[in-house]
Design a protein around this motif. Sequence first.
Motif, PDB file in Angstrom:
ATOM      1  N   PRO A   4      90.797  74.485 127.702  1.00  0.00           N
ATOM      2  CA  PRO A   4      90.408  72.972 127.164  1.00  0.00           C
ATOM      3  C   PRO A   4      89.428  73.554 125.764  1.00  0.00           C
ATOM      4  O   PRO A   4      88.804  74.430 125.657  1.00  0.00           O
ATOM      5  N   ILE A   5      89.418  72.399 124.841  1.00  0.00           N
ATOM      6  CA  ILE A   5      88.750  72.565 123.496  1.00  0.00           C
ATOM      7  C   ILE A   5      88.011  71.295 123.747  1.00  0.00           C
ATOM      8  O   ILE A   5      88.113  70.222 123.677  1.00  0.00           O
ATOM      9  N   GLY A   6      86.528  71.463 123.686  1.00  0.00           N
ATOM     10  CA  GLY A   6      85.603  70.402 123.888  1.00  0.00           C
ATOM     11  C   GLY A   6      85.238  70.029 122.400  1.00  0.00           C
ATOM     12  O   GLY A   6      85.568  70.561 121.330  1.00  0.00           O
ATOM     13  N   ARG A   7      84.481  68.810 122.376  1.00  0.00           N
ATOM     14  CA  ARG A   7      84.070  68.223 121.216  1.00  0.00           C
ATOM     15  C   ARG A   7      83.474  69.190 120.241  1.00  0.00           C
ATOM     16  O   ARG A   7      83.374  69.103 119.061  1.00  0.00           O
ATOM     17  N   GLY A   8      82.348  69.898 120.940  1.00  0.00           N
ATOM     18  CA  GLY A   8      81.638  70.862 120.048  1.00  0.00           C
ATOM     19  C   GLY A   8      82.655  71.810 119.580  1.00  0.00           C
ATOM     20  O   GLY A   8      82.280  72.379 118.321  1.00  0.00           O
ATOM     21  N   GLN A   9      83.445  72.178 120.112  1.00  0.00           N
ATOM     22  CA  GLN A   9      84.236  73.301 119.480  1.00  0.00           C
ATOM     23  C   GLN A   9      85.138  72.718 118.361  1.00  0.00           C
ATOM     24  O   GLN A   9      85.441  73.141 117.315  1.00  0.00           O
ATOM     25  N   TRP A  10      85.657  71.359 118.462  1.00  0.00           N
ATOM     26  CA  TRP A  10      86.511  70.586 117.425  1.00  0.00           C
ATOM     27  C   TRP A  10      85.474  70.509 116.218  1.00  0.00           C
ATOM     28  O   TRP A  10      85.871  70.650 114.943  1.00  0.00           O
ATOM     29  N   LEU A  11      84.243  70.219 116.506  1.00  0.00           N
ATOM     30  CA  LEU A  11      83.302  70.144 115.432  1.00  0.00           C
ATOM     31  C   LEU A  11      82.882  71.422 114.618  1.00  0.00           C
ATOM     32  O   LEU A  11      82.887  71.384 113.476  1.00  0.00           O
ATOM     33  N   GLY A  12      83.017  72.414 115.442  1.00  0.00           N
ATOM     34  CA  GLY A  12      82.788  73.843 114.862  1.00  0.00           C
ATOM     35  C   GLY A  12      84.179  74.283 114.027  1.00  0.00           C
ATOM     36  O   GLY A  12      83.844  74.747 112.970  1.00  0.00           O
ATOM     37  N   ILE A  13      85.107  73.666 114.502  1.00  0.00           N
ATOM     38  CA  ILE A  13      86.440  74.181 113.606  1.00  0.00           C
ATOM     39  C   ILE A  13      86.217  73.288 112.381  1.00  0.00           C
ATOM     40  O   ILE A  13      86.612  73.762 111.395  1.00  0.00           O
ATOM     41  N   ALA A  14      86.111  71.890 112.441  1.00  0.00           N
ATOM     42  CA  ALA A  14      85.730  71.213 111.348  1.00  0.00           C
ATOM     43  C   ALA A  14      84.797  71.857 110.325  1.00  0.00           C
ATOM     44  O   ALA A  14      85.192  71.932 109.011  1.00  0.00           O
ATOM     45  N   PHE A  15      83.636  72.497 110.701  1.00  0.00           N
ATOM     46  CA  PHE A  15      82.693  73.056 109.850  1.00  0.00           C
ATOM     47  C   PHE A  15      83.298  74.280 109.258  1.00  0.00           C
ATOM     48  O   PHE A  15      83.099  74.765 108.152  1.00  0.00           O
ATOM     49  N   PHE A  22      89.188  81.830 114.303  1.00  0.00           N
ATOM     50  CA  PHE A  22      88.569  81.056 115.410  1.00  0.00           C
ATOM     51  C   PHE A  22      89.479  79.849 115.533  1.00  0.00           C
ATOM     52  O   PHE A  22      89.492  79.261 116.613  1.00  0.00           O
ATOM     53  N   ILE A  23      89.829  79.490 114.391  1.00  0.00           N
ATOM     54  CA  ILE A  23      90.738  77.999 114.439  1.00  0.00           C
ATOM     55  C   ILE A  23      91.944  78.347 115.234  1.00  0.00           C
ATOM     56  O   ILE A  23      92.695  77.534 116.193  1.00  0.00           O
ATOM     57  N   VAL A  24      92.762  79.492 114.764  1.00  0.00           N
ATOM     58  CA  VAL A  24      94.263  79.652 115.356  1.00  0.00           C
ATOM     59  C   VAL A  24      93.802  80.144 116.748  1.00  0.00           C
ATOM     60  O   VAL A  24      94.722  79.596 117.638  1.00  0.00           O
ATOM     61  N   ILE A  25      92.810  80.838 117.056  1.00  0.00           N
ATOM     62  CA  ILE A  25      92.916  81.161 118.530  1.00  0.00           C
ATOM     63  C   ILE A  25      92.540  79.972 119.237  1.00  0.00           C
ATOM     64  O   ILE A  25      93.074  79.819 120.642  1.00  0.00           O
ATOM     65  N   ALA A  26      91.558  79.160 118.970  1.00  0.00           N
ATOM     66  CA  ALA A  26      91.341  77.994 119.677  1.00  0.00           C
ATOM     67  C   ALA A  26      92.571  77.086 119.952  1.00  0.00           C
ATOM     68  O   ALA A  26      92.462  76.713 121.203  1.00  0.00           O
TER      69      ALA A  26
END
Length: 109
Positions: free
Chosen positions: A87-98, A73-77
């Motif tokens: 684009p990578i939104g804030r919610g996606q970045w938060l998801g990546i952090a989790f 998920f991280i690599v693909i994003a």
Amino acid sequence: MSDYLGLITASLLTCAGQLCQKRAAQQALTHKKVLLCWLLLALLFMGCGLLSWLHVLQYLPLSTAYPMLSLNFIVIAIASRLFFDEPIGRGQWLGIAFIMLGITLIGVG
């Protein structure tokens, strides 16, 4: 090949296959020969990723190895941003952090 290096290899190869599939989808209506090349490349990457994954499963418990595929998920994003300008939104970045937190917890557990 170390267990975790094999896991990273399987993840990267699988992601490369997904990126090739995306490129093939973009070419589907206009360039049939290019479409076929991207699909064949996707199959090659996915096949190599599968072989690498089978190697990983020989050495790591499935309960450890499988959740680590969340790396995809991280690599693909990030790759989608770099290669397709998605684009990578804030919610996606938060998801990546989790996801990273979860991978860390599983890896040290």
